[in-house]
Motif scaffolding. Structure first.
Motif, PDB file in Angstrom:
ATOM      1  N   HIS A  90       0.831  -1.205   0.000  1.00 37.12           N
ATOM      2  CA  HIS A  90       0.000   0.000   0.000  1.00 37.12           C
ATOM      3  C   HIS A  90       0.869   1.260   0.000  1.00 37.12           C
ATOM      4  O   HIS A  90       0.690   2.157  -0.819  1.00 37.12           O
ATOM      5  CB  HIS A  90      -0.934  -0.024   1.212  1.00 37.12           C
ATOM      6  CG  HIS A  90      -1.744   1.208   1.371  1.00 37.12           C
ATOM      7  ND1 HIS A  90      -1.491   2.132   2.354  1.00 37.12           N
ATOM      8  CD2 HIS A  90      -2.793   1.686   0.660  1.00 37.12           C
ATOM      9  CE1 HIS A  90      -2.361   3.123   2.249  1.00 37.12           C
ATOM     10  NE2 HIS A  90      -3.155   2.877   1.229  1.00 37.12           N
ATOM     11  N   HIS A  91       1.840   1.338   0.907  1.00 36.06           N
ATOM     12  CA  HIS A  91       2.707   2.518   0.989  1.00 36.06           C
ATOM     13  C   HIS A  91       3.617   2.648  -0.241  1.00 36.06           C
ATOM     14  O   HIS A  91       3.864   3.748  -0.726  1.00 36.06           O
ATOM     15  CB  HIS A  91       3.550   2.483   2.266  1.00 36.06           C
ATOM     16  CG  HIS A  91       2.723   2.654   3.497  1.00 36.06           C
ATOM     17  ND1 HIS A  91       2.569   1.648   4.420  1.00 36.06           N
ATOM     18  CD2 HIS A  91       1.977   3.688   3.937  1.00 36.06           C
ATOM     19  CE1 HIS A  91       1.769   2.066   5.383  1.00 36.06           C
ATOM     20  NE2 HIS A  91       1.393   3.299   5.111  1.00 36.06           N
ATOM     21  N   PHE A  92       4.116   1.521  -0.733  1.00 37.26           N
ATOM     22  CA  PHE A  92       4.950   1.495  -1.933  1.00 37.26           C
ATOM     23  C   PHE A  92       4.185   2.097  -3.112  1.00 37.26           C
ATOM     24  O   PHE A  92       4.702   2.945  -3.836  1.00 37.26           O
ATOM     25  CB  PHE A  92       5.354   0.045  -2.225  1.00 37.26           C
ATOM     26  CG  PHE A  92       5.999  -0.184  -3.563  1.00 37.26           C
ATOM     27  CD1 PHE A  92       7.314   0.198  -3.796  1.00 37.26           C
ATOM     28  CD2 PHE A  92       5.305  -0.821  -4.586  1.00 37.26           C
ATOM     29  CE1 PHE A  92       7.909  -0.038  -5.021  1.00 37.26           C
ATOM     30  CE2 PHE A  92       5.897  -1.065  -5.811  1.00 37.26           C
ATOM     31  CZ  PHE A  92       7.203  -0.672  -6.030  1.00 37.26           C
ATOM     32  N   SER A  93       2.957   1.677  -3.285  1.00 38.95           N
ATOM     33  CA  SER A  93       2.142   2.169  -4.396  1.00 38.95           C
ATOM     34  C   SER A  93       1.758   3.627  -4.204  1.00 38.95           C
ATOM     35  O   SER A  93       1.857   4.425  -5.137  1.00 38.95           O
ATOM     36  CB  SER A  93       0.878   1.316  -4.529  1.00 38.95           C
ATOM     37  OG  SER A  93       1.228  -0.032  -4.746  1.00 38.95           O
ATOM     38  N   LYS A  94       1.335   3.967  -2.993  1.00 37.99           N
ATOM     39  CA  LYS A  94       0.895   5.335  -2.710  1.00 37.99           C
ATOM     40  C   LYS A  94       2.020   6.346  -2.928  1.00 37.99           C
ATOM     41  O   LYS A  94       1.792   7.439  -3.442  1.00 37.99           O
ATOM     42  CB  LYS A  94       0.369   5.419  -1.279  1.00 37.99           C
ATOM     43  CG  LYS A  94      -0.276   6.733  -0.940  1.00 37.99           C
ATOM     44  CD  LYS A  94      -0.869   6.692   0.460  1.00 37.99           C
ATOM     45  CE  LYS A  94      -1.505   8.012   0.797  1.00 37.99           C
ATOM     46  NZ  LYS A  94      -2.084   7.993   2.141  1.00 37.99           N
ATOM     47  N   SER A  95       3.239   5.967  -2.582  1.00 34.30           N
ATOM     48  CA  SER A  95       4.359   6.900  -2.728  1.00 34.30           C
ATOM     49  C   SER A  95       4.715   7.157  -4.190  1.00 34.30           C
ATOM     50  O   SER A  95       5.411   8.121  -4.494  1.00 34.30           O
ATOM     51  CB  SER A  95       5.586   6.376  -1.981  1.00 34.30           C
ATOM     52  OG  SER A  95       6.090   5.225  -2.621  1.00 34.30           O
ATOM     53  N   SER A  96       4.244   6.321  -5.087  1.00 33.38           N
ATOM     54  CA  SER A  96       4.550   6.477  -6.510  1.00 33.38           C
ATOM     55  C   SER A  96       3.456   7.203  -7.291  1.00 33.38           C
ATOM     56  O   SER A  96       3.622   7.461  -8.481  1.00 33.38           O
ATOM     57  CB  SER A  96       4.765   5.098  -7.134  1.00 33.38           C
ATOM     58  OG  SER A  96       5.852   4.465  -6.520  1.00 33.38           O
ATOM     59  N   LEU A  97       2.351   7.478  -6.638  1.00 34.07           N
ATOM     60  CA  LEU A  97       1.220   8.113  -7.324  1.00 34.07           C
ATOM     61  C   LEU A  97       1.257   9.616  -7.186  1.00 34.07           C
ATOM     62  O   LEU A  97       1.653  10.123  -6.153  1.00 34.07           O
ATOM     63  CB  LEU A  97      -0.096   7.583  -6.758  1.00 34.07           C
ATOM     64  CG  LEU A  97      -0.355   6.103  -6.970  1.00 34.07           C
ATOM     65  CD1 LEU A  97      -1.630   5.696  -6.253  1.00 34.07           C
ATOM     66  CD2 LEU A  97      -0.434   5.732  -8.432  1.00 34.07           C
ATOM     67  N   PRO A  98       0.845  10.362  -8.144  1.00 37.80           N
ATOM     68  CA  PRO A  98       0.500   9.966  -9.509  1.00 37.80           C
ATOM     69  C   PRO A  98       1.686  10.082 -10.470  1.00 37.80           C
ATOM     70  O   PRO A  98       1.654   9.517 -11.556  1.00 37.80           O
ATOM     71  CB  PRO A  98      -0.591  10.949  -9.900  1.00 37.80           C
ATOM     72  CG  PRO A  98      -0.225  12.215  -9.197  1.00 37.80           C
ATOM     73  CD  PRO A  98       0.426  11.758  -7.890  1.00 37.80           C
TER      74      PRO A  98
END
Length: 107
Positions: free
Chosen positions: A76-84
């Motif tokens: 979750h944190h890995f993905s969130k930090s890459s958005l957008p």
């Protein structure tokens, strides 16, 4: 693209059961909502969280229990930090290859 069985819908089955400890938590490690580990009751929001983790797994090609996720890093944190701005850096390259091949086959 391997199918996995999800634990979604737990809230429907567990809403009538009193949860007084984390020993009664049902679900798969990595997919259950964090609040369940702290004694939170099963809820539809927890089911939405679990479903979201499954979607992130499909998009990134990384499972929530991947060895890279330690020291407070999670899928979750890995993905969130890459958005957008950096979303293309986390998308599973296999998905991009499939998308390109489908585009070319339509032409």
């Amino acid at each position: 693209m391997i199918a996995h069985v999800g634990d979604f819908g737990l809230a429907k089955f567990l809403s009538d059961v009193a949860q007084t400890s984390s020993l009664g938590v049902k679900g798969s490690i990595g997919y259950i909502a964090p609040e369940y580990g702290m004694g939170g009751e099963a809820s539809t929001q927890g089911d939405v969280y679990s479903y979201g983790i499954l979607l992130l797994e499909m998009i990134t090609g990384k499972g929530p229990t991947d060895e890279m996720f330690k020291d407070n890093l999670s899928l979750h944190h890995f993905s969130k930090s890459s958005l957008p701005e950096h979303v293309m850096n986390i998308v599973d390259p296999f998905l991009l290859i499939e998308a390109r091949s489908q585009c070319y086959s339509r032409q």
